[in-house]
Scaffold this motif. Structure first.
Motif, PDB file in Angstrom:
ATOM      1  N   GLU A 189     -13.961   3.750  99.335  1.00 42.63           N
ATOM      2  CA  GLU A 189     -13.919   2.608 100.186  1.00 42.63           C
ATOM      3  C   GLU A 189     -15.064   2.625 101.444  1.00 42.63           C
ATOM      4  OE1 GLU A 189     -11.330   0.247 100.524  1.00 42.63           O
ATOM      5  OE2 GLU A 189     -10.145   1.101  98.774  1.00 42.63           O
ATOM      6  N   VAL A 190     -16.021   1.827 101.139  1.00 41.27           N
ATOM      7  CA  VAL A 190     -17.462   1.805 101.683  1.00 41.27           C
ATOM      8  C   VAL A 190     -17.030   1.538 103.106  1.00 41.27           C
ATOM      9  CG1 VAL A 190     -19.683   0.702 101.814  1.00 41.27           C
ATOM     10  CG2 VAL A 190     -18.748   1.109  99.540  1.00 41.27           C
ATOM     11  N   ASN A 191     -16.658   0.511 103.771  1.00 43.97           N
ATOM     12  CA  ASN A 191     -16.216   0.016 105.114  1.00 43.97           C
ATOM     13  C   ASN A 191     -15.652   1.154 105.683  1.00 43.97           C
ATOM     14  OD1 ASN A 191     -17.942  -2.279 104.711  1.00 43.97           O
ATOM     15  ND2 ASN A 191     -16.027  -3.586 104.311  1.00 43.97           N
ATOM     16  N   ARG A 192     -14.609   1.733 105.194  1.00 43.36           N
ATOM     17  CA  ARG A 192     -13.917   2.967 105.799  1.00 43.36           C
ATOM     18  C   ARG A 192     -14.378   4.225 106.076  1.00 43.36           C
ATOM     19  NH1 ARG A 192      -7.998   1.662 103.186  1.00 43.36           N
ATOM     20  NH2 ARG A 192      -7.423  -0.110 104.069  1.00 43.36           N
TER      21      ARG A 192
ATOM     22  N   LEU B  46     -25.651   3.076 105.680  1.00 43.72           N
ATOM     23  CA  LEU B  46     -26.657   3.141 104.861  1.00 43.72           C
ATOM     24  C   LEU B  46     -26.533   2.150 103.658  1.00 43.72           C
ATOM     25  CD1 LEU B  46     -27.882   6.858 105.106  1.00 43.72           C
ATOM     26  CD2 LEU B  46     -28.990   4.914 106.188  1.00 43.72           C
ATOM     27  N   PRO B  47     -27.628   1.808 102.869  1.00 40.56           N
ATOM     28  CA  PRO B  47     -27.411   0.974 101.716  1.00 40.56           C
ATOM     29  C   PRO B  47     -26.965   1.888 100.648  1.00 40.56           C
ATOM     30  CG  PRO B  47     -29.795   0.798 102.529  1.00 40.56           C
ATOM     31  CD  PRO B  47     -29.044   1.723 103.373  1.00 40.56           C
TER      32      PRO B  47
ATOM     33  N   GLY C   7     -25.974   6.306  95.124  1.00 41.98           N
ATOM     34  CA  GLY C   7     -26.478   7.180  96.389  1.00 41.98           C
ATOM     35  C   GLY C   7     -26.499   6.475  97.560  1.00 41.98           C
ATOM     36  N   GLN C   8     -26.199   7.345  98.583  1.00 43.14           N
ATOM     37  CA  GLN C   8     -25.905   6.694  99.729  1.00 43.14           C
ATOM     38  C   GLN C   8     -26.459   7.771 101.004  1.00 43.14           C
ATOM     39  OE1 GLN C   8     -22.125   5.433 101.786  1.00 43.14           O
ATOM     40  NE2 GLN C   8     -23.155   3.533 102.513  1.00 43.14           N
TER      41      GLN C   8
ATOM     42  N   VAL D 192     -20.975  -4.077  99.463  1.00 44.98           N
ATOM     43  CA  VAL D 192     -20.097  -3.745  98.636  1.00 44.98           C
ATOM     44  C   VAL D 192     -18.851  -3.278  99.423  1.00 44.98           C
ATOM     45  CG1 VAL D 192     -19.712  -1.437  97.234  1.00 44.98           C
ATOM     46  CG2 VAL D 192     -21.775  -2.840  97.350  1.00 44.98           C
ATOM     47  N   GLU D 193     -17.733  -3.644  99.091  1.00 45.93           N
ATOM     48  CA  GLU D 193     -16.379  -3.263  99.431  1.00 45.93           C
ATOM     49  C   GLU D 193     -15.722  -1.953  98.907  1.00 45.93           C
ATOM     50  OE1 GLU D 193     -11.872  -4.882  99.662  1.00 45.93           O
ATOM     51  OE2 GLU D 193     -13.462  -6.543  99.369  1.00 45.93           O
ATOM     52  N   ARG D 194     -15.648  -1.830  97.794  1.00 42.76           N
ATOM     53  CA  ARG D 194     -15.052  -0.701  96.823  1.00 42.76           C
ATOM     54  C   ARG D 194     -15.793  -0.481  95.831  1.00 42.76           C
ATOM     55  NH1 ARG D 194     -10.643  -3.037  96.054  1.00 42.76           N
ATOM     56  NH2 ARG D 194     -10.452  -2.828  93.844  1.00 42.76           N
ATOM     57  N   LEU D 195     -15.870   1.107  95.479  1.00 44.12           N
ATOM     58  CA  LEU D 195     -16.402   1.655  94.009  1.00 44.12           C
ATOM     59  C   LEU D 195     -15.232   2.285  93.599  1.00 44.12           C
ATOM     60  CD1 LEU D 195     -19.400   2.565  96.088  1.00 44.12           C
ATOM     61  CD2 LEU D 195     -19.679   1.454  93.969  1.00 44.12           C
TER      62      LEU D 195
END
Length: 160
Positions: A110-113, A35-36, A62-63, A84-87
């Motif tokens: 870690e968004v992708n993980r 999700l965005p 938010g996600q 986005v990769e990481r926050l």
């Protein structure tokens, strides 16, 4: 640390866990990490040099059902800045997913993980129960969290 100790003391029936790590459920189940990711903040500073963006002041991310808030969040974009990769959130972080909430000094998503690592004075609240640890690793896709370090907990009996 004082906030954590006082919270545990105020909630009553305290149980110290001798385990160095404990796995618990976290959130409402699986989080759709595709999700965005929505970000709102008071200010934004973008660096073209390293492909990052710094959000400061009342930052809320938010996600789906999940909300993460902190005073400062550094966002690293994927190569080509297509996502986005990481926050990295600092300055006191609150993570809410469903009816559960966690607080810590810092957090890295870690968004992708689909993982969030919370560090420093972690306090997890699940209904009337609380867990305290040094760090917590959240697996959003499985809806679980692993509490690491010295784990302490408070259980409320059914009579309370």
């Amino acid at each position: 640390m004082m906030r954590t100790v006082m919270t545990v003391a105020m909630l009553g029936f305290a149980v110290a866990a001798n385990a160095q790590s404990t796995e618990v459920a976290f959130g409402t189940g699986q989080q759709d990490t595709s999700l965005p990711v929505e970000v709102s903040a008071d200010t934004l500073s973008v660096s073209q040099n390293d492909g990052s963006a710094l959000f400061t002041g009342n930052v809320v991310i938010g996600q789906g059902e999940m909300r993460l808030s902190a005073p400062r969040v550094l966002v690293f974009y994927t190569e080509g800045q297509s996502g986005v990769e990481r926050l990295e959130a600092t300055g006191g972080v609150t993570l809410v997913n469903g009816d559960q909430a966690a607080e810590a000094d810092t957090a890295e998503y870690e968004v992708n993980r689909g993982t969030i690592r919370m560090l420093g004075n972690v306090l997890l609240t699940q209904g009337a129960n609380t867990l305290v640890s040094d760090s917590m690793d959240v697996d959003l896709e499985n809806g679980t969290a692993l509490m690491n370090g010295r784990v302490r907990t408070v259980f409320q009996s059914g009579d309370n």
